[in-house]
Scaffold this active site. Structure first.
Site, PDB file in Angstrom:
ATOM      1  N   GLY A   1       0.829  -1.203   0.000  1.00 30.05           N
ATOM      2  CA  GLY A   1       0.000   0.000   0.000  1.00 30.05           C
ATOM      3  C   GLY A   1       0.855   1.240   0.000  1.00 30.05           C
ATOM      4  O   GLY A   1       2.057   1.189   0.248  1.00 30.05           O
TER       5      GLY A   1
ATOM      6  N   GLY B   1       0.381   5.524   0.988  1.00 31.57           N
ATOM      7  CA  GLY B   1      -0.406   6.699   1.331  1.00 31.57           C
ATOM      8  C   GLY B   1       0.384   7.928   0.954  1.00 31.57           C
ATOM      9  O   GLY B   1       1.457   7.833   0.351  1.00 31.57           O
ATOM     10  N   ASN B   2      -0.152   9.055   1.319  1.00 31.66           N
ATOM     11  CA  ASN B   2       0.578  10.279   1.034  1.00 31.66           C
ATOM     12  C   ASN B   2       1.790  10.435   1.926  1.00 31.66           C
ATOM     13  O   ASN B   2       2.718  11.152   1.597  1.00 31.66           O
ATOM     14  CB  ASN B   2      -0.350  11.475   1.218  1.00 31.66           C
TER      15      ASN B   2
ATOM     16  N   ASP C   1     -10.054  11.191  10.092  1.00 31.26           N
ATOM     17  CA  ASP C   1      -9.753  10.842   8.689  1.00 31.26           C
ATOM     18  C   ASP C   1     -10.432   9.517   8.333  1.00 31.26           C
ATOM     19  O   ASP C   1      -9.833   8.655   7.690  1.00 31.26           O
ATOM     20  CB  ASP C   1      -8.240  10.778   8.469  1.00 31.26           C
TER      21      ASP C   1
HETATM   22  N1  LIG Z   1      -1.952  -2.869   8.319  1.00 28.43           N
HETATM   23  C1  LIG Z   1      -2.137  -2.872   7.006  1.00 28.43           C
HETATM   24  N2  LIG Z   1      -2.384  -4.015   6.341  1.00 28.43           N
HETATM   25  C2  LIG Z   1      -2.585  -4.007   5.007  1.00 28.43           C
HETATM   26  N3  LIG Z   1      -2.573  -2.894   4.252  1.00 28.43           N
HETATM   27  C3  LIG Z   1      -2.330  -1.725   4.856  1.00 28.43           C
HETATM   28  C4  LIG Z   1      -2.095  -1.651   6.262  1.00 28.43           C
HETATM   29  N4  LIG Z   1      -1.899  -0.376   6.589  1.00 28.43           N
HETATM   30  C5  LIG Z   1      -2.013   0.320   5.455  1.00 28.43           C
HETATM   31  N5  LIG Z   1      -2.269  -0.474   4.406  1.00 28.43           N
HETATM   32  C6  LIG Z   1      -2.445  -0.050   3.005  1.00 28.43           C
HETATM   33  O1  LIG Z   1      -1.651   1.101   2.783  1.00 28.43           O
HETATM   34  C7  LIG Z   1      -2.481   2.224   2.494  1.00 28.43           C
HETATM   35  C8  LIG Z   1      -1.870   3.461   3.114  1.00 28.43           C
HETATM   36  O2  LIG Z   1      -1.847   3.325   4.523  1.00 28.43           O
HETATM   37  P1  LIG Z   1      -2.138   4.561   5.482  1.00 28.43           P
HETATM   38  O3  LIG Z   1      -3.488   5.119   5.168  1.00 28.43           O
HETATM   39  O4  LIG Z   1      -1.924   4.146   6.894  1.00 28.43           O
HETATM   40  O5  LIG Z   1      -0.992   5.533   5.005  1.00 28.43           O
HETATM   41  P2  LIG Z   1      -0.961   7.117   5.009  1.00 28.43           P
HETATM   42  O6  LIG Z   1       0.324   7.510   4.399  1.00 28.43           O
HETATM   43  O7  LIG Z   1      -1.249   7.612   6.383  1.00 28.43           O
HETATM   44  O8  LIG Z   1      -2.178   7.401   4.049  1.00 28.43           O
HETATM   45  P3  LIG Z   1      -3.022   8.700   3.837  1.00 28.43           P
HETATM   46  O9  LIG Z   1      -2.505   9.281   2.593  1.00 28.43           O
HETATM   47  O10 LIG Z   1      -4.447   8.200   3.700  1.00 28.43           O
HETATM   48  O11 LIG Z   1      -2.865   9.519   5.058  1.00 28.43           O
HETATM   49  C9  LIG Z   1      -3.871   1.838   3.019  1.00 28.43           C
HETATM   50  O12 LIG Z   1      -4.913   2.495   2.327  1.00 28.43           O
HETATM   51  C10 LIG Z   1      -3.893   0.349   2.761  1.00 28.43           C
HETATM   52  O13 LIG Z   1      -4.228   0.082   1.427  1.00 28.43           O
END
Ligand SMILES: Nc1ncnc2c1ncn2[C@@H]1O[C@H](COP(=O)(O)OP(=O)(O)OP(=O)(O)O)[C@@H](O)[C@H]1O
Length: 584
Positions: A269, A271-272, A422
């Site tokens: 995965g 995220g930003n 969020d």
């Molecule tokens: N524990 C996990 N198990 C499986 N996939 C995960 C897990 N944590 C995150 N992911 C995947 O990674 C993606 C990004 O994770 P997360 O939302 O925690 O990151 P972020 O950088 O905080 O994102 P955002 O841009 O939404 O703030 C999630 O949408 C999911 O698809």
């Protein structure tokens, strides 16, 4: 002198919502500065600063550039809407807004006059419902990107004839910084579902409040606890190390004697603010930790690029990043609930032990080592991707189950005075692939195992009972009208608003504040925030279907003084009946 920017705002809004491309708007540097908090984050907006004259350029050229860089978001194919009925009875509306207020001293658009304009002190007006006379300005956020200033596509680029879709998966490689200083102000690259995050250097534009949370006291950093090889390792060593093997410390035993090792499997995965990777245990110890998800923080370019050192951007970014990181880790450490992702450990104890881990690390080494959060792994991925794969055709029993678990998770947070801020489909993780969950339906374990875990606590906040928040944060499609308005808000109720958006989206296979399927081109060009502020949503697919779930949407996507809180959602037939069957 107070700057009047209303005319400029209108022009930018028109330009941003125009589907036909490039438009230049000339304005003074100060006006641009004044707007940045509002508009810098618009996907189609680029600000070119000159010495005495600035221009904002919006247009499809920038969109195309960014779209070329970003992988395609998952597309959720919509059903035919040809014979849809339009139901409005359950909605309430704001009165149409009065015409925009014209303030004295309106800016002249004439270039020559703009060139004359000298620096004008900015003034900050914090709107309240009493003095808001126009619809809130459409906002997106521009989180800080390690990749620099490239812009990503945003949803209003949809062409009128495109099929409807819930496409707003994050733009890969467009990291954010969120949560820091309760105003989460970082700039430069946005995600497709945006957060309302003003840029760091423009905090004078925005309500900026320091955290008022009662954070759990974090023990101060004890240098001895960091193993020598980590305390003085340079970034290359970490990178190479992290590529193949991860060494981590379980939260309960942050000492060298208890280190665990995992081997990288793949990226799962993005995220930003982070990359998320799957690792498998090399130690064969705790079965829970055989497979783990590692959330690796993406450091913004402002803290990694040495040329920024000592600049205001560097200091701002560093403190916001640090604040966001310590907040997420601090809260995750406290949480223990089946439907919430678990933090098992960390690759470097300093991240959970110091209140200023990044500064402490930078004091020892010019480059920041990776921050890897070791978390429970959800093999089903996130709910948006899962729904996209099954083309939005989730059976109602499954929707009921997943939503009920989500409500239970949020209830747990609210009971513990934590607001998430969020909540969205991407942050709801499935413990198992959807087809496995469906296959489990008739199994005896179905009611004893949780099927979801709520993730991403980068914007969460611990609050006192009755405390209102001021940080304008969240994701554009899920954000409540009161956050858009910029008035102090009750985070519990903004969370339940987001629950309404989520439930509607799963039921209808579209986001509630997207242009309606039968929209005129004028409606299509309206910003999402416009529809949110007017509570402008309707049932389409389910217009003529009786469903218990609909009352939850009707009572959450509504004004805050009428909106259900989490306890009321739990009392609804849809959630209550499902909850009674669960045994975890
Ligand atoms: N524990 C996990 N198990 C499986 N996939 C995960 C897990 N944590 C995150 N992911 C995947 O990674 C993606 C990004 O994770 P997360 O939302 O925690 O990151 P972020 O950088 O905080 O994102 P955002 O841009 O939404 O703030 C999630 O949408 C999911 O698809």
């Amino acid at each position: 002198m107070k700057i009047n920017t209303s005319k400029l705002i209108r022009k930018v809004t028109e330009s941003c919502s125009s589907p036909n491309g490039l438009k230049k708007i000339w304005a003074s540097p100060d006006s641009i500065d004044h707007l940045k908090g509002e508009y810098f984050s618009f996907g189609k907006l680029r600000i070119l600063k000159q010495k005495r004259l600035s221009s904002m350029v919006t247009g499809t050229d920038l969109k195309k550039q960014e779209m070329a860089k970003s992988p395609k978001a998952p597309v959720l194919v919509q059903k035919e809407f040809a014979n849809l009925q339009y139901s409005t009875s359950q909605n309430d509306y704001l009165k149409p807004p009065p015409p925009p207020v014209t303030e004295a001293g309106e800016e002249n658009e004439d270039d020559s006059q703009q060139q004359q304009e000298e620096t004008t002190p900015l003034s900050l007006t914090i709107p309240t419902f009493d003095n808001v006379q126009t619809l809130p300005t459409p906002m997106t956020y521009t989180p800080l990107s390690p990749a620099g200033l490239s812009l990503s596509p945003i949803k209003d680029q949809k062409q009128p004839d495109q099929p409807l879709q819930i496409k707003k998966k994050r733009a890969h490689g467009s990291p954010r910084i969120g949560g820091g200083l309760d105003s989460v102000l970082l700039e430069s690259q946005q995600r497709v579902i945006s957060e309302l995050i003003p840029a760091p250097s423009f905090q004078q534009q925005r309500v900026v409040s320091l955290p008022t949370v009662n954070e759990e006291p974090i023990p101060s950093f004890e240098p001895d606890i960091i193993p020598k090889e980590f305390a003085h390792t340079n970034i290359d060593t970490f990178d190479n190390h992290a590529e193949s093997t991860l060494v981590g410390y379980p939260l309960q035993h942050l000492d060298k004697a208890h280190v665990l090792r995992w081997k990288k499997v793949k990226k799962i995965g993005e995220g930003n603010f982070s990359d998320v990777l799957l690792y498998e245990s090399l130690d064969q110890t705790d079965p829970k930790m055989m497979q783990i998800a590692v959330k690796r923080i993406k450091y913004p370019v402002e803290v990694t690029d040495i040329t920024f050192r000592g600049t205001p951007q560097y200091n701002d970014t560093l403190s916001r990043l640090e604040s966001s990181l310590t907040r997420e880790l601090g809260v995750l450490k406290l949480l223990d609930y089946p439907c919430i992702v678990k933090l098992y450990g960390i690759n470097n104890p300093i991240f959970v032990q110091s209140k200023t881990p990044l500064r402490d690390l930078l004091a020892k080494n010019p480059a920041l080592p990776p921050c890897d959060m070791i978390m429970s792994y959800c093999s089903g991925g996130d709910l948006l991707a899962a729904i996209s794969r099954c083309l939005g055709e989730l059976d109602i029993w499954l929707i009921q189950r997943l939503f009920t678990e989500l409500v239970m998770a949020v209830n747990y947070l609210h009971d513990n005075n934590i607001i998430h801020r969020d909540l969205k489909l991407e942050n709801i993780l499935l413990k198992y692939p959807l087809e496995h969950i469906i296959a489990l339906k008739d199994s005896p374990v179905f009611t004893s195992l949780n099927m979801i875990e709520l993730a991403d606590f980068g914007l969460c906040k611990q609050i006192q009972p009755g405390e209102l928040c001021t940080a304008r944060c969240g994701s554009e499609d899920y954000v409540s009208p009161e956050i858009l308005m910029g008035v102090p808000y009750d985070g519990h109720l903004t969370d339940t608003w987001a629950l309404g958006v989520i439930l509607y989206s799963i039921l209808e296979d579209r986001l509630p504040f997207d242009p309606p399927p039968n929209a005129t081109s004028r409606q299509r060009n309206r910003a999402t925030s416009h529809r949110i502020a007017r509570f402008d949503w309707h049932w389409f697919r389910l217009a003529n279907t009786e469903l218990d779930a609909k009352e939850i949407v009707a009572n959450t996507l509504t004004r805050k003084n009428q909106r259900w809180d989490i306890k009321q959602i739990m009392e609804s037939i849809f959630v209550k009946t499902e909850m009674e069957s669960l045994t975890f």
